[in-house]
Design an enzyme around this catalytic site. Structure first.
Site, PDB file in Angstrom:
ATOM      1  CB  THR A 122       6.616  10.939  -7.882  1.00 16.72           C
ATOM      2  OG1 THR A 122       5.817   9.971  -8.520  1.00 16.72           O
ATOM      3  CG2 THR A 122       7.497  10.283  -6.862  1.00 16.72           C
ATOM      4  CB  VAL A 133       4.705  -1.857  -8.574  1.00 16.21           C
ATOM      5  CG1 VAL A 133       5.616  -1.184  -7.556  1.00 16.21           C
ATOM      6  CG2 VAL A 133       3.580  -2.595  -7.872  1.00 16.21           C
ATOM      7  CG  ASP A 146      10.684   4.958 -10.276  1.00 15.24           C
ATOM      8  OD1 ASP A 146       9.483   5.187 -10.556  1.00 15.24           O
ATOM      9  OD2 ASP A 146      11.515   5.856 -10.054  1.00 15.24           O
ATOM     10  CB  THR A 148      10.249  12.297  -9.943  1.00 16.50           C
ATOM     11  OG1 THR A 148       9.072  12.537 -10.735  1.00 16.50           O
ATOM     12  CG2 THR A 148      11.230  13.432 -10.166  1.00 16.50           C
TER      13      THR A 148
HETATM   14  N1  ASP Z   1       8.139   7.437 -10.938  1.00 11.69           N
HETATM   15  C1  ASP Z   1       6.712   7.414 -10.705  1.00 11.69           C
HETATM   16  C2  ASP Z   1       6.148   6.099 -11.170  1.00 11.69           C
HETATM   17  O1  ASP Z   1       6.534   5.630 -12.215  1.00 11.69           O
HETATM   18  C3  ASP Z   1       5.981   8.507 -11.387  1.00 11.69           C
HETATM   19  C4  ASP Z   1       6.461   9.914 -11.115  1.00 11.69           C
HETATM   20  O2  ASP Z   1       7.639  10.148 -10.885  1.00 11.69           O
HETATM   21  O3  ASP Z   1       5.610  10.824 -11.112  1.00 11.69           O
HETATM   22  O4  ASP Z   1       5.269   5.574 -10.525  1.00 11.69           O
END
Ligand code: ASP
Length: 309
Positions: free
Chosen positions: A176, A205, A207, A227
């Site tokens: 992310t 979905v 965060d 993230t």
């Molecule tokens: N936080 C993101 C999600 O759960 C994933 C990520 O940080 O790569 O969709």
């Protein structure tokens, strides 16, 4: 002149050092720097933090190295469903989109939700209808295809697993993206964009598009982009929790961010990190994983670009 600053991330995760070649590391740092410089230039011109975070995130979305926009991970049905959000700390205006496909820069659609609609959060078909009304062009699947991501998905597609793009198992190292900034007027903003988690299903979905969980900005306290394992970040209401610790417990940006990432979210089993700024231009970038792609720059001449601890 008032101090201004920007911080960006390209995802937290357990990065296997041995897997990282010098050349690849240089590519990551190169793309992080391009995003950082693009956002910083906006701040340097005296423009708004909101513009800076959008521009920086767009650069990261356009890079196939990160799990957002081009380079988004594959869902269980071999498609891409992207989420993004943006928030203006001056007005507390916010916009978010979720489960969108074919949009080159989801962060810009989130900003359009904020500025061109009466709503905060549009999802799926409705969000796509809205994009159509605003004449967004849709990219075909080939634009988002990435061989490495496809391989990641093939390895777990017949299982019930879904995994963080940068999780240990497959030595995947991308994530992310997000940006936070403080401009010359002391206004702050945050933006976050993601392809979510590999093999996600049922309209999962995370965060990233959720205001207060993966993204938050309020001039009174901080601007945050997170993230990590989204399920935990939602339950921990992570971004808003940092703001609350600052507002109600008078904690500094650094202490509040660390309390949440190195204590509270760990206690419920969450791994990841965040980037944060306050209205004085201070920056914090804590993470509880082995690494987090990150970079920061202030008007006082400090610049960092790092991956590991
Ligand atoms: N936080 C993101 C999600 O759960 C994933 C990520 O940080 O790569 O969709």
């Amino acid at each position: 002149m008032k101090k201004f600053s920007i911080a960006i991330h390209g995802g937290a995760g357990t990065l296997v050092k041995g897997m990282m070649t010098q050349e690849l590391e240089a590519q990551y740092k190169n793309d992080l720097k391009a995003a950082l410089d693009a956002g910083y230039a906006i701040l340097n011109d005296g423009r708004a933090a909101l513009d800076a975070v959008e521009v920086a995130v767009k650069v990261l979305e356009d890079s196939p190295l990160f799990n957002a926009g081009k380079g988004s991970v594959f869902t269980a049905t071999e498609s891409h469903e992207m989420d993004a959000s943006i928030m203006d700390g001056k007005t507390l205006n916010a916009g978010a989109v979720s489960l969108i496909t074919g949009i080159k820069n989801p962060v810009s659609l989130a900003r359009d939700v904020m500025e061109q609609s009466d709503h905060v959060f549009l999802a799926g078909e409705g969000a796509m209808k809205f994009a159509k009304e605003l004449n967004y062009t849709l990219e075909d699947a080939a634009y988002f295809y990435d061989e490495f991501r496809h391989k990641q998905w093939l390895e777990i597609k017949d299982t019930d697993q879904f995994q963080l793009d940068h999780s240990t198992k497959k030595d995947s190292k991308f994530g992310t993206v997000g940006a936070v900034a403080c401009d010359q007027n002391g206004n702050i903003a945050a933006a976050t964009s993601t392809g979510g988690m590999t093999n996600k299903k049922w309209g999962r979905v995370g965060d990233s598009p959720m205001i207060g969980s993966g993204n938050y900005a309020n001039n009174k306290t901080c601007a945050i982009s997170c993230t990590g394992s989204g399920e935990f970040f939602i339950r921990g209401v992570v971004a808003y929790d940092v703001a609350c610790l600052m507002e109600h417990k008078n904690m500094s940006l650094q202490d509040a961010s660390e309390e949440v990432i190195n204590k509270r979210i760990l206690e419920i089993g969450g791994d990841g990190g965040l980037i944060a700024v306050d209205a004085k231009g201070n920056i914090a970038m804590p993470f509880n994983t082995e690494g987090m792609y990150r970079a920061s720059k202030t008007s006082e001449g400090e610049e960092t670009i790092s991956i590991y601890k």
